[in-house]
Scaffold this active site. Structure first.
Site, PDB file in Angstrom:
ATOM      1  N   ASP A 130     -10.161  -3.545  -5.435  1.00 31.41           N
ATOM      2  CA  ASP A 130      -9.351  -2.557  -4.729  1.00 31.41           C
ATOM      3  C   ASP A 130      -9.367  -1.264  -5.534  1.00 31.41           C
ATOM      4  O   ASP A 130      -9.088  -1.277  -6.737  1.00 31.41           O
ATOM      5  CB  ASP A 130      -7.922  -3.094  -4.596  1.00 31.41           C
ATOM      6  CG  ASP A 130      -6.991  -2.168  -3.818  1.00 31.41           C
ATOM      7  OD1 ASP A 130      -7.365  -1.017  -3.535  1.00 31.41           O
ATOM      8  OD2 ASP A 130      -5.871  -2.608  -3.503  1.00 31.41           O
ATOM      9  N   HIS A 166      -8.248  -4.740  -0.885  1.00 29.26           N
ATOM     10  CA  HIS A 166      -7.031  -4.085  -0.437  1.00 29.26           C
ATOM     11  C   HIS A 166      -6.654  -4.564   0.965  1.00 29.26           C
ATOM     12  O   HIS A 166      -7.488  -4.598   1.861  1.00 29.26           O
ATOM     13  CB  HIS A 166      -7.232  -2.567  -0.425  1.00 29.26           C
ATOM     14  CG  HIS A 166      -5.990  -1.794  -0.166  1.00 29.26           C
ATOM     15  ND1 HIS A 166      -5.101  -1.464  -1.159  1.00 29.26           N
ATOM     16  CD2 HIS A 166      -5.470  -1.290   0.986  1.00 29.26           C
ATOM     17  CE1 HIS A 166      -4.087  -0.788  -0.644  1.00 29.26           C
ATOM     18  NE2 HIS A 166      -4.287  -0.667   0.663  1.00 29.26           N
ATOM     19  N   SER A 219       0.836  -1.192   0.000  1.00 27.55           N
ATOM     20  CA  SER A 219       0.000   0.000   0.000  1.00 27.55           C
ATOM     21  C   SER A 219       0.879   1.253   0.000  1.00 27.55           C
ATOM     22  O   SER A 219       1.703   1.412  -0.890  1.00 27.55           O
ATOM     23  CB  SER A 219      -0.966  -0.050   1.192  1.00 27.55           C
ATOM     24  OG  SER A 219      -1.990   0.904   1.059  1.00 27.55           O
TER      25      SER A 219
END
Length: 304
Positions: free
Chosen positions: A246, A276, A151
């Site tokens: 996501d 995610h 991320s």
């Protein structure tokens, strides 16, 4: 395809128990996320040592049986630049050390809003250089080094690779980017399709971006949106993993294509039916097991 059954069940539980992001402060979310600490699995049999990486806290993970110096992965955690840290990613980093037959240095960069852009970027580079310059003292083979993150940490990993290219050393063999944020400006179709109820929803994204990038103009800076860099040539080879459900999926896919167009060997892998953050849920979500196994394979292959 829609979320698979396991992912749908986990998301339903999360959505029922997470606080509303509307009106939530970054500090309040950070306090909530502190409940999600994931200690190492004893089965991975790793040793840990906390160090000061040039003023940036870090933790070194090595396999118990490691003897000679091991190749090293500098790892940057996710958390939207406002939350998480070494403890939240201890389980993942330990597993990567085990599966990758390597050492992992997990970097605890400064968080927003107390430390806004580019504080995290500067810390990421400082830590990478510290590893290269001092890692041999800790049993690290710094001639074999790669960068990784998930991320926001995936973004920091590739931005650090670009800064090393531009500002000089150390040599980086590969970049492993797990659902990175690559463009903080473009409204991709995946961002619209999964903007609510998929953990990284629009309200949460805005909370993170407003805290980390209080000047909206900085969202287009290549240190925040690496897809917008003028030149991607000369970067290390890359592996980019995304989740189908996501908001960041399309940005990751585009970035892989941009790297390929710039002559970089970039492998793109999209895991179906997951959301995610899924990679940290290995042992529960089958695709997460596949992703961490793949990450370990990439690390071993890079350092072979």
């Amino acid at each position: 395809m829609p979320l698979n059954e396991t992912s749908a069940g986990i998301l339903a539980f999360m959505n029922a128990n997470m606080p509303s992001m509307q009106g939530l402060t970054a500090q309040e979310f950070r306090a909530y996320s502190a409940q999600m600490v994931q200690p190492a699995d004893p089965a991975d049999r790793v040793t840990m040592q906390d160090v000061d990486a040039g003023g940036v806290p870090a933790r070194i993970y090595r396999r118990e049986e490691a003897g000679a110096a091991e190749p090293v992965v500098a790892f940057y955690h996710g958390g939207g630049y406002i939350a998480c840290g070494i403890d939240s990613h201890e389980r993942l980093c330990s597993r990567l050390a085990r599966l990758g037959a390597c050492a992992v240095v997990s970097v605890d960069y400064r968080l927003a809003p107390e430390h806004v852009f580019p504080a995290a970027v500067d810390d990421a580079l400082t830590a990478a250089r510290w590893v290269a310059e001092n890692g041999a003292q800790y049993g690290l083979d710094t001639a074999r080094m790669m960068l990784a993150g998930d991320s926001a940490g995936g973004t920091l990993a590739t931005v650090t690779a670009a800064r090393i290219r531009d500002e000089g050393g150390p040599a980086i063999a590969h970049q492993l980017l797990i659902y990175p944020g690559t463009d903080m400006v473009t409204d991709f179709p995946s961002a619209r399709e999964y903007d609510e109820g998929y953990f990284l929803d629009r309200d949460f994204s805005e909370l993170c971006l407003n805290a980390y990038l209080p000047d909206p103009a900085d969202r287009a800076h290549p240190w925040a949106s690496p897809s917008r860099a003028a030149d991607l040539s000369g970067l290390p080879a890359a592996t980019i993993m995304t989740a189908e459900c996501d908001p960041l999926r399309d940005g990751g896919r585009l970035y892989a294509r941009q790297l390929q167009d710039a002559g970089i060997a970039a492998e793109y892998i999209e895991y179906p039916g997951v959301f995610h953050g899924f990679a940290s849920m290995f042992g529960t979500i089958a695709e997460a097991d596949q992703a961490v196994e793949k990450a370990g394979e990439v690390i071993r292959r890079t350092f072979a």
